[in-house]
Design a protein around this motif. Structure first.
Motif, PDB file in Angstrom:
ATOM      1  N   ARG A 292       0.844  -1.186   0.000  1.00 44.66           N
ATOM      2  CA  ARG A 292       0.000   0.000   0.000  1.00 44.66           C
ATOM      3  C   ARG A 292       0.886   1.245   0.000  1.00 44.66           C
ATOM      4  NH1 ARG A 292      -2.831   3.407   3.702  1.00 44.66           N
ATOM      5  NH2 ARG A 292      -4.961   3.892   2.997  1.00 44.66           N
ATOM      6  N   ILE A 293       0.647   2.143  -0.949  1.00 45.45           N
ATOM      7  CA  ILE A 293       1.450   3.359  -1.077  1.00 45.45           C
ATOM      8  C   ILE A 293       0.498   4.543  -1.172  1.00 45.45           C
ATOM      9  CG2 ILE A 293       3.224   4.558  -2.421  1.00 45.45           C
ATOM     10  CD1 ILE A 293       4.143   1.840  -3.462  1.00 45.45           C
ATOM     11  N   ARG A 294       0.779   5.588  -0.408  1.00 46.04           N
ATOM     12  CA  ARG A 294      -0.076   6.760  -0.368  1.00 46.04           C
ATOM     13  C   ARG A 294       0.768   8.035  -0.345  1.00 46.04           C
ATOM     14  NH1 ARG A 294      -3.324   3.805  -1.779  1.00 46.04           N
ATOM     15  NH2 ARG A 294      -5.402   3.335  -0.941  1.00 46.04           N
ATOM     16  N   LYS A 295       0.178   9.116  -0.825  1.00 45.77           N
ATOM     17  CA  LYS A 295       0.792  10.436  -0.700  1.00 45.77           C
ATOM     18  C   LYS A 295       0.761  10.837   0.763  1.00 45.77           C
ATOM     19  CE  LYS A 295       2.429  14.262  -2.632  1.00 45.77           C
ATOM     20  NZ  LYS A 295       3.728  14.289  -3.317  1.00 45.77           N
ATOM     21  N   ASN A 296       1.886  11.358   1.264  1.00 49.83           N
ATOM     22  CA  ASN A 296       1.991  11.722   2.669  1.00 49.83           C
ATOM     23  C   ASN A 296       2.619  13.110   2.780  1.00 49.83           C
ATOM     24  OD1 ASN A 296       2.091  11.642   5.473  1.00 49.83           O
ATOM     25  ND2 ASN A 296       4.039  10.543   5.503  1.00 49.83           N
ATOM     26  N   GLY A 297       1.770  14.144   2.725  1.00 53.47           N
ATOM     27  CA  GLY A 297       2.293  15.508   2.740  1.00 53.47           C
ATOM     28  C   GLY A 297       3.110  15.766   1.493  1.00 53.47           C
ATOM     29  N   ASN A 298       4.376  16.128   1.688  1.00 54.41           N
ATOM     30  CA  ASN A 298       5.271  16.345   0.558  1.00 54.41           C
ATOM     31  C   ASN A 298       6.006  15.081   0.151  1.00 54.41           C
ATOM     32  OD1 ASN A 298       4.652  19.119   0.478  1.00 54.41           O
ATOM     33  ND2 ASN A 298       6.201  19.579   2.037  1.00 54.41           N
ATOM     34  N   GLY A 299       5.753  13.985   0.845  1.00 49.31           N
ATOM     35  CA  GLY A 299       6.441  12.744   0.556  1.00 49.31           C
ATOM     36  C   GLY A 299       5.479  11.623   0.192  1.00 49.31           C
ATOM     37  N   VAL A 300       6.009  10.406   0.257  1.00 43.74           N
ATOM     38  CA  VAL A 300       5.232   9.210  -0.078  1.00 43.74           C
ATOM     39  C   VAL A 300       5.408   8.194   1.053  1.00 43.74           C
ATOM     40  CG1 VAL A 300       4.859   7.363  -1.750  1.00 43.74           C
ATOM     41  CG2 VAL A 300       5.596   9.611  -2.534  1.00 43.74           C
ATOM     42  N   ALA A 301       4.303   7.602   1.501  1.00 41.99           N
ATOM     43  CA  ALA A 301       4.330   6.605   2.583  1.00 41.99           C
ATOM     44  C   ALA A 301       4.144   5.206   1.986  1.00 41.99           C
ATOM     45  CB  ALA A 301       3.240   6.897   3.605  1.00 41.99           C
ATOM     46  N   PHE A 302       5.007   4.281   2.372  1.00 43.04           N
ATOM     47  CA  PHE A 302       4.989   2.909   1.885  1.00 43.04           C
ATOM     48  C   PHE A 302       4.636   1.968   3.041  1.00 43.04           C
ATOM     49  CE2 PHE A 302       7.708   5.326  -0.805  1.00 43.04           C
ATOM     50  CZ  PHE A 302       7.661   4.777  -2.069  1.00 43.04           C
ATOM     51  N   GLU A 303       3.884   0.928   2.706  1.00 42.06           N
ATOM     52  CA  GLU A 303       3.528  -0.071   3.717  1.00 42.06           C
ATOM     53  C   GLU A 303       3.458  -1.445   3.056  1.00 42.06           C
ATOM     54  OE1 GLU A 303       0.302   0.593   6.782  1.00 42.06           O
ATOM     55  OE2 GLU A 303      -0.594  -1.040   5.614  1.00 42.06           O
ATOM     56  N   VAL A 304       4.245  -2.377   3.570  1.00 38.15           N
ATOM     57  CA  VAL A 304       4.225  -3.770   3.109  1.00 38.15           C
ATOM     58  C   VAL A 304       3.822  -4.624   4.305  1.00 38.15           C
ATOM     59  CG1 VAL A 304       5.561  -5.680   2.178  1.00 38.15           C
ATOM     60  CG2 VAL A 304       6.021  -3.350   1.386  1.00 38.15           C
ATOM     61  N   SER A 305       2.703  -5.319   4.177  1.00 34.49           N
ATOM     62  CA  SER A 305       2.214  -6.141   5.287  1.00 34.49           C
ATOM     63  C   SER A 305       1.959  -7.557   4.813  1.00 34.49           C
ATOM     64  CB  SER A 305       0.933  -5.533   5.882  1.00 34.49           C
ATOM     65  OG  SER A 305      -0.078  -5.434   4.904  1.00 34.49           O
ATOM     66  N   ASP A 306       1.939  -8.483   5.750  1.00 35.94           N
ATOM     67  CA  ASP A 306       1.647  -9.878   5.426  1.00 35.94           C
ATOM     68  C   ASP A 306       0.814 -10.489   6.531  1.00 35.94           C
ATOM     69  OD1 ASP A 306       3.377 -11.496   7.429  1.00 35.94           O
ATOM     70  OD2 ASP A 306       4.850 -10.134   6.568  1.00 35.94           O
ATOM     71  N   THR A 307       0.230 -11.631   6.234  1.00 35.08           N
ATOM     72  CA  THR A 307      -0.560 -12.367   7.223  1.00 35.08           C
ATOM     73  C   THR A 307       0.175 -13.636   7.629  1.00 35.08           C
ATOM     74  OG1 THR A 307      -1.799 -13.486   5.460  1.00 35.08           O
ATOM     75  CG2 THR A 307      -2.728 -11.449   6.343  1.00 35.08           C
ATOM     76  N   GLY A 308       1.515 -13.522   7.723  1.00 34.61           N
ATOM     77  CA  GLY A 308       2.345 -14.674   8.060  1.00 34.61           C
ATOM     78  C   GLY A 308       2.413 -14.941   9.543  1.00 34.61           C
ATOM     79  N   VAL A 309       3.489 -15.606   9.961  1.00 34.00           N
ATOM     80  CA  VAL A 309       3.609 -16.072  11.341  1.00 34.00           C
ATOM     81  C   VAL A 309       4.004 -14.943  12.297  1.00 34.00           C
ATOM     82  CG1 VAL A 309       4.156 -18.432  10.672  1.00 34.00           C
ATOM     83  CG2 VAL A 309       6.012 -16.763  10.917  1.00 34.00           C
ATOM     84  N   GLY A 310       4.608 -13.864  11.775  1.00 37.38           N
ATOM     85  CA  GLY A 310       5.055 -12.780  12.634  1.00 37.38           C
ATOM     86  C   GLY A 310       6.272 -13.194  13.448  1.00 37.38           C
ATOM     87  N   VAL A 311       6.764 -12.287  14.282  1.00 32.44           N
ATOM     88  CA  VAL A 311       7.906 -12.574  15.154  1.00 32.44           C
ATOM     89  C   VAL A 311       7.673 -11.909  16.512  1.00 32.44           C
ATOM     90  CG1 VAL A 311       9.615 -12.822  13.317  1.00 32.44           C
ATOM     91  CG2 VAL A 311       9.171 -10.572  14.289  1.00 32.44           C
ATOM     92  N   GLU A 312       8.263 -12.493  17.548  1.00 35.89           N
ATOM     93  CA  GLU A 312       8.136 -11.911  18.886  1.00 35.89           C
ATOM     94  C   GLU A 312       9.032 -10.702  19.052  1.00 35.89           C
ATOM     95  OE1 GLU A 312       8.753 -14.807  21.885  1.00 35.89           O
ATOM     96  OE2 GLU A 312       7.048 -16.053  21.311  1.00 35.89           O
ATOM     97  N   ASP A 313      10.252 -10.791  18.518  1.00 33.76           N
ATOM     98  CA  ASP A 313      11.217  -9.695  18.640  1.00 33.76           C
ATOM     99  C   ASP A 313      11.559  -9.206  17.246  1.00 33.76           C
ATOM    100  OD1 ASP A 313      13.186  -7.910  19.227  1.00 33.76           O
ATOM    101  OD2 ASP A 313      14.579  -9.356  20.122  1.00 33.76           O
TER     102      ASP A 313
END
Length: 355
Positions: A292-313
């Motif tokens: 997911r990528i969106r305009k963020n003020g004068n910049g650009v915000a990026f987000e990469v997410s998954d529905t995997g196992v995740g991590v504790e740390d």
């Protein structure tokens, strides 16, 4: 125990609270001993020195009140206004210093009288403003010096990490000096030898060839259009889907108006690869990668997410490979931007940054 000390209250760790509390206790003990040494008219009464009640009445109460008044100022100056240059924070100190000293005197006198303790009277009460003001200057001078030390240590570590990454990059470049046209010719030869019935295999070889071509371009360019970066990531994901099949689901949410925005090449692929390798690959049912990528003020915000196992740390992610570490260093060096890793809902990881 370590995790407990790292827990934060108002964005201040318990360990930091303990260290500042010990600093106050040290000064309270020193003040108590000073008063004991100055009791020349009564002699050095040892019971006074080792009496908890006398300690609290003469020194402990005052320093406890100063500590309680310090915490909100500490939070304001070193958490809320952390991004302000020191030159801008100094005027705030000039306002807070008299407020701190006067508030201490009033609260201390009220509490002491309520508990039946003595305090300075008449013109002597000015010392209960002057001394806290001096202590304010001393303690926040120590705090700012410690902040400068930590910033300097972080900068030294960052420079060392950047130097190491640059060295590794140079070594990788030396290892990759194989003529890319030779690779393209090999891909074309393999593609030509594939029977017509296996068109999907031919397409995968073409996609792999495109990946190498883009990587070569990325090594020679500082910025590329976001459209090309997305095409590269989509080609990579198509190859991964050939391996995972329906177990790998992809969702890309990017407005077309951002397609021509210039971004660093190869900035998304390591994040996507991490989500697949460490998040989804081990799940029998697979999972979804979302970009997911969106305009963020004068910049650009990026987000990469998954529905995997995740991590504790999440810090462990930077120990398992160079992809995330190099991306983190690139963002810090080029844009002063932070690679933020958090839990996704209902499970998995979310990696975000802005440029």
């Amino acid at each position: 125990m370590k995790n407990f000390l790292q827990k934060r209250i108002f964005n201040i760790s318990i360990l930091e609270y303990l260290l500042v509390g010990l600093l106050y206790f040290f000064f309270a003990v020193c003040y108590h001993i000073t008063l004991w040494l100055n009791r020349s008219n009564e002699g050095l009464i040892w019971e006074y020195l080792f009496s908890p009640e006398e300690f609290f009445a003469q020194a402990g109460l005052g320093y406890l009140i100063e500590l309680l008044l310090t915490i909100p100022i500490w939070w304001l100056m070193f958490r809320k206004l952390r991004s302000w240059p020191l030159l801008y924070r100094l005027p705030v100190h000039l306002v807070l210093l008299p407020v701190f000293a006067f508030s201490f005197q009033q609260i201390y006198y009220f509490t002491a009288e309520s508990l039946g303790y003595n305090h300075l009277q008449g013109t002597g009460s000015v010392w209960d403003i002057f001394i806290p003001a001096m202590f304010y200057l001393l303690q926040f001078g120590i705090f700012h010096a410690y902040e400068y030390y930590l910033d300097n240590q972080r900068n030294l570590k960052l420079k060392a990490a950047l130097s190491e990454a640059a060295l590794k990059s140079e070594l990788s470049a030396l290892k990759a000096q194989l003529n890319p046209h030779f690779l393209y010719n090999v891909f074309n030869t393999i593609s030509a030898s594939v029977p017509p019935q296996q068109e999907r295999t031919r397409e995968m070889i073409a996609q792999l060839s495109d990946l190498f071509r883009y990587q070569l371009k990325a090594s020679r360019s500082d910025l590329v259009p976001l459209r090309e970066e997305l095409e590269f990531v989509q080609s990579y994901l198509e190859l991964e889907k050939a391996r995972f099949g329906d177990r790998l689901r992809v969702r890309i949410d990017v407005p077309e108006k951002l397609y021509e925005v210039m971004v660093p090449p190869m900035i998304l692929q390591p994040l996507v690869e991490n989500s697949i390798k460490h998040g989804i690959a081990s799940l029998i049912e697979g999972g979804e990668i979302s970009i997911r990528i969106r305009k963020n003020g004068n910049g650009v915000a990026f987000e990469v997410s998954d529905t995997g196992v995740g991590v504790e740390d999440t810090s462990q992610l930077f120990d398992v490979g160079l992809g995330l570490t190099n991306t983190k260093l690139r963002l810090e060096k080029q844009y002063g931007s932070e690679l933020k890793i958090s839990d996704n809902s209902p499970r998995g990881l979310k990696i975000a940054f802005a440029i």
